[in-house]
Structures are given as C-alpha cells and as structure tokens.
Design a protein around this motif. Sequence first.
Motif, mmCIF file in Angstrom:
data_model
loop_
_atom_site.group_PDB
_atom_site.id
_atom_site.type_symbol
_atom_site.label_atom_id
_atom_site.label_comp_id
_atom_site.label_asym_id
_atom_site.label_seq_id
_atom_site.Cartn_x
_atom_site.Cartn_y
_atom_site.Cartn_z
ATOM 1 N N ALA A 297 -2.012 12.679 -7.075
ATOM 2 C CA ALA A 297 -1.878 10.993 -6.958
ATOM 3 C C ALA A 297 -0.407 10.542 -7.000
ATOM 4 O O ALA A 297 0.343 10.919 -6.114
ATOM 5 N N ARG A 298 -0.247 9.695 -7.884
ATOM 6 C CA ARG A 298 1.170 9.143 -7.916
ATOM 7 C C ARG A 298 1.913 9.536 -9.251
ATOM 8 O O ARG A 298 2.364 8.893 -10.006
ATOM 9 N N GLY A 299 1.565 10.806 -9.909
ATOM 10 C CA GLY A 299 2.168 11.380 -10.945
ATOM 11 C C GLY A 299 0.936 11.556 -12.099
ATOM 12 O O GLY A 299 1.256 12.310 -12.818
ATOM 13 N N LEU B 231 0.809 -1.058 -0.085
ATOM 14 C CA LEU B 231 0.030 -0.088 0.028
ATOM 15 C C LEU B 231 0.944 1.381 -0.117
ATOM 16 O O LEU B 231 0.565 2.242 -0.842
ATOM 17 N N LYS B 232 2.085 1.385 0.699
ATOM 18 C CA LYS B 232 2.775 2.370 0.720
ATOM 19 C C LYS B 232 3.467 2.473 -0.528
ATOM 20 O O LYS B 232 3.740 3.869 -0.847
ATOM 21 N N ALA B 233 3.815 1.504 -0.905
ATOM 22 C CA ALA B 233 4.568 1.523 -2.546
ATOM 23 C C ALA B 233 3.539 2.155 -3.400
ATOM 24 O O ALA B 233 4.015 2.859 -4.496
ATOM 25 N N ASN B 234 2.308 2.149 -3.230
ATOM 26 C CA ASN B 234 1.092 2.525 -4.310
ATOM 27 C C ASN B 234 0.528 4.124 -3.714
ATOM 28 O O ASN B 234 -0.490 4.577 -4.474
ATOM 29 N N ALA B 235 1.200 4.433 -2.634
ATOM 30 C CA ALA B 235 0.471 5.741 -1.983
ATOM 31 C C ALA B 235 0.717 6.978 -2.781
ATOM 32 O O ALA B 235 1.647 7.194 -3.716
ATOM 33 N N LEU C 2 -5.841 0.775 -4.110
ATOM 34 C CA LEU C 2 -6.049 -0.207 -3.090
ATOM 35 C C LEU C 2 -6.992 -1.395 -3.457
ATOM 36 O O LEU C 2 -6.669 -2.522 -2.708
ATOM 37 N N ALA C 3 -8.035 -1.373 -4.246
ATOM 38 C CA ALA C 3 -8.736 -2.699 -4.480
ATOM 39 C C ALA C 3 -7.673 -3.455 -5.051
ATOM 40 O O ALA C 3 -8.034 -4.802 -4.897
ATOM 41 N N ARG C 4 -6.995 -3.103 -5.870
ATOM 42 C CA ARG C 4 -5.966 -4.170 -6.793
ATOM 43 C C ARG C 4 -5.020 -4.856 -5.709
ATOM 44 O O ARG C 4 -4.698 -6.087 -5.764
ATOM 45 N N VAL C 5 -4.643 -3.982 -4.964
ATOM 46 C CA VAL C 5 -3.621 -4.714 -3.753
ATOM 47 C C VAL C 5 -4.442 -5.709 -2.924
ATOM 48 O O VAL C 5 -3.835 -6.916 -2.783
ATOM 49 N N LEU C 6 -5.487 -5.467 -2.426
ATOM 50 C CA LEU C 6 -6.280 -6.134 -1.969
ATOM 51 C C LEU C 6 -6.682 -7.643 -2.634
ATOM 52 O O LEU C 6 -6.880 -8.792 -2.103
ATOM 53 N N PHE C 7 -7.019 -7.401 -3.830
ATOM 54 C CA PHE C 7 -7.192 -8.439 -4.881
ATOM 55 C C PHE C 7 -6.106 -9.373 -5.090
ATOM 56 O O PHE C 7 -6.366 -10.599 -4.736
ATOM 57 N N THR D 58 -0.110 21.605 5.497
ATOM 58 C CA THR D 58 0.156 19.958 5.795
ATOM 59 C C THR D 58 -1.046 19.298 6.001
ATOM 60 O O THR D 58 -2.188 19.728 6.665
ATOM 61 N N MET D 59 -1.316 17.996 5.383
ATOM 62 C CA MET D 59 -2.355 17.318 5.627
ATOM 63 C C MET D 59 -2.449 16.597 6.770
ATOM 64 O O MET D 59 -1.976 15.401 6.942
ATOM 65 N N GLY D 60 -2.852 17.054 8.021
ATOM 66 C CA GLY D 60 -3.129 16.323 9.180
ATOM 67 C C GLY D 60 -2.047 16.825 9.927
ATOM 68 O O GLY D 60 -0.703 16.825 9.507
ATOM 69 N N SER D 61 -2.142 16.498 11.241
ATOM 70 C CA SER D 61 -0.968 16.737 12.155
ATOM 71 C C SER D 61 -0.093 15.582 12.024
ATOM 72 O O SER D 61 1.023 15.652 12.470
ATOM 73 N N ASP D 62 -0.491 14.191 11.933
ATOM 74 C CA ASP D 62 0.504 12.992 11.781
ATOM 75 C C ASP D 62 -0.131 11.983 11.071
ATOM 76 O O ASP D 62 -1.011 11.194 11.257
ATOM 77 N N ARG D 63 0.606 11.843 9.752
ATOM 78 C CA ARG D 63 0.158 10.845 8.835
ATOM 79 C C ARG D 63 0.880 9.723 8.573
ATOM 80 O O ARG D 63 1.090 8.969 7.825
ATOM 81 N N ARG D 64 1.933 9.866 9.477
ATOM 82 C CA ARG D 64 3.163 8.766 9.329
ATOM 83 C C ARG D 64 2.371 7.318 9.616
ATOM 84 O O ARG D 64 3.121 6.399 8.951
ATOM 85 N N ASN D 65 1.263 7.153 10.319
ATOM 86 C CA ASN D 65 0.673 5.816 10.380
ATOM 87 C C ASN D 65 -0.345 5.577 9.392
ATOM 88 O O ASN D 65 -1.276 4.686 9.587
ATOM 89 N N GLU D 66 -0.579 6.777 8.488
ATOM 90 C CA GLU D 66 -1.881 6.454 7.635
ATOM 91 C C GLU D 66 -1.155 6.335 5.948
ATOM 92 O O GLU D 66 -0.095 6.754 5.669
ATOM 93 N N VAL D 67 -2.176 5.787 5.285
ATOM 94 C CA VAL D 67 -1.573 5.496 4.021
ATOM 95 C C VAL D 67 -2.711 6.231 3.041
ATOM 96 O O VAL D 67 -3.834 5.659 3.298
ATOM 97 N N GLU D 68 -2.582 7.129 2.094
ATOM 98 C CA GLU D 68 -3.390 7.702 1.095
ATOM 99 C C GLU D 68 -3.072 7.190 -0.035
ATOM 100 O O GLU D 68 -1.977 7.092 -0.760
ATOM 101 N N ILE D 69 -3.994 6.639 -0.772
ATOM 102 C CA ILE D 69 -3.717 5.616 -1.963
ATOM 103 C C ILE D 69 -5.095 5.918 -3.018
ATOM 104 O O ILE D 69 -6.356 5.831 -2.406
ATOM 105 N N PRO D 70 -4.828 5.730 -3.890
ATOM 106 C CA PRO D 70 -6.261 5.633 -5.189
ATOM 107 C C PRO D 70 -6.863 4.563 -4.739
ATOM 108 O O PRO D 70 -6.258 3.600 -4.828
ATOM 109 N N ARG D 71 -8.145 4.684 -4.838
ATOM 110 C CA ARG D 71 -9.131 3.804 -4.362
ATOM 111 C C ARG D 71 -8.954 2.452 -5.330
ATOM 112 O O ARG D 71 -8.758 1.326 -5.003
ATOM 113 N N ALA D 72 -8.702 2.769 -6.600
ATOM 114 C CA ALA D 72 -8.482 1.384 -7.489
ATOM 115 C C ALA D 72 -7.109 0.791 -7.267
ATOM 116 O O ALA D 72 -7.279 -0.361 -7.431
#
Length: 366
Positions: free
Chosen positions: A206-208, A62-66, A102-107, A86-100
């Motif tokens: 997103a990622r480019g 997930l982090k690789a696709n963040a 996320l679905a692919r990694v879970l699949f 800045t987006m939030g006070s502490d995002r170190r433990n969160e991952v922002e990822i395109p929904r598609a």
Amino acid sequence: MRTILISGAGVAGPTLAYWLARAGFQPTVVERSAGQRSSGNPVDVRGPALPVVEQMGIADGLKANATQATALRFVDRNGRLGRRMTMGSDRRNEVEIPRADLARVLFEAARNDGEFRYDDSIAAMTQDAGGVDVTFESGTERRFDLVVGADGLHSNVRRLAFGPETDFVRHLGVYVATTALGEPAGQPHDVLLHNSPGRLVSIHPARGAALVAFIFRHRAVENFDYRDGGQHRRILADAYRNDDGWRVPELVDTARKADDLYFDAVSKVVLPSWSDRRIVLLGDAAASVSLLGDGSSMAIAGAHTLANQLRQADFTVAYRNYEAEHRRRTDPRRRGAGLAAAMLVPKSRAGIVARNAAARLLPAGR
C-alpha cells in the motif's frame, strides 16, 4: 432543477454527484455507514476512468495517494521469495490506490456539489409518473425526480425496486477478506503472494501501512450475512485452519482480531435491465466486476456516462443509452471472472506450479 437521490457514497456515488451538479441537477447522496470505510484492497484507476478523473481535476490527488507497489513475488511455505515480476507491461497511465483513499478523494471533489447524508438509508420508495417518494430509515420523507442505486453488490435500492438479492446475485465460488496488517510491509514495493490449493494470502505494501488479503475457494455459505463480522471471522478461520505455511496462521489471527475486516463473496449480478421507470442502478449494483480491481474504474466510467446521458435526454432515453454504452464495457470483464479466479487461486498444487511457470514470462522487476 431536477432532484436526484443517489444511494451509496463509495466510488460511483460521489463521481455521479460531481457530474450531475455540472449538468444542472441537484444531487443528494445517502450513505448507510457513519463515514468512509478504512478497509478494502487496492484498486486500479485505468482505461475509461482515466479521462474522467483528469476532467475532474483529481488525477494528481490520486497519484499522491497511489500505492508503492511495482512488482509481484510468490512466496513458498517456507518463506522463500521467488523472482520479482513487474506489475503489467505499462502502468504509467494507471493508478493503483487503496479503495478507501479513492473514495475519499472522490468525496472531497464532490462534497460541495450536493447534499451528503451519512448514517442513513432508504427504507421505502414509491414511484409514480412524476417522481419517487422516499422514506429514509431516519424517518425523513422526501420526493425526488429520480433515484440511483450506487450502493454496491448488496444494493438496497435494487432490493426495493427489483426484488430480493437471490434473484440476481450469482456466487462465483470464491470469498475475499481484507484488513490492515498493522505494520509496514517487509518488502516495501512488492506484493507478496502465497498459495496453497484453493487459497491465497497476500501482503500488499500500500503506502507504508500494509494490507493483508485472503482469497479462497468456498461453496456458497448458507444464510451468509455480509454484515455479520462474527460469521466472517469464523468462515475465514475455518478456511485456513489446515494451512500452516509461511505466515498464514499469524495473518489469519490478525484478521480475526481486526476491528475493520472487509469480507464478502465474489459474485456477479445478472439483471435483464438496469432501470425500472425512474429508478436506475450504477456500479456493482448493476454489474459487479470482481477480483482484478476493474470494478472501481467501471464505476467511475459508468457514473460519467449516466450523468452525460441525463444531461442530453429525458431520463427514459438516458437510462437506455447509458445501459447500452456501459454494458459494452462491463460484459467482457464479467465474463473473465472465472479466468481471474483460476490465475489467483488455482485449485490444485499442479495448478499453482503451472500458474507460477506462466508468470515467469512476465518482465522481471528491478
């Protein structure tokens, strides 16, 4: 081994299949689409979803696709950029990822843990004391011990088992559209937000390959069809017809010409119970959480909770315990949907000014 049919191969469905297989069940996932969608705004994986993805061994994937976004910037009608926040006070433990993504990694994590049937859907279900007889749109007939509706806001399983969508889905006065921009973002780490009264247009790096999103206030559209792309494009164009600030006309034109446009109403689902005998609902089908990206995290956490409860108890007890535990997570977030809309899409220019002033209290980005 008990057989469980899961309708929906988005976020909740593959997560549930993964955990059911490890609990000794035999999952089958059916998905109406021919494959994974490529559209959808970025979502956050956070809170109760984090330990679940870590146990699945996909946290690094997930982090690789963040996304590359680290800050927000407001843009005025002349294209002038406000300060970086800045987006939030502490995002170190969160991952922002395109929904598609996320679905692919879970699949990919769950693909070997059950049967996946794409380009098919449930046409009819009949349940009795021993199981559920299912007829698929392809004509296939099979029997399962349990059925899970993880098929989103417009759940087919909910319609077949509980009744028409109009009985349970409440429009919250806002519509959302997203599509690929077709070019890299000009600000590679900044989410750009442009507001006019009742409307928002954003570009996310997103990622480019940047994404563009439209969020706007609108009464419920009569005879709205969530699958009618032509209708969606007309509604979008009409909503932004008089908005000529920043890049809005150009971006609306991009969305109107896009092959893959996601468009839907922001809604909440109100159900007295998430289960009916052997059938149970999961994710947005049971409790839609919109606007601020919590829906995917809630779907992941809910899938893990449901699988864990089924591992421990008979399905009647498991369903009851799953709903009680997961409602404690989703109910507060659903109650906050109105506040989220007020923050993202103020109704007036005065509201925009007030929101922007409040946003200046956020830490400045570098």
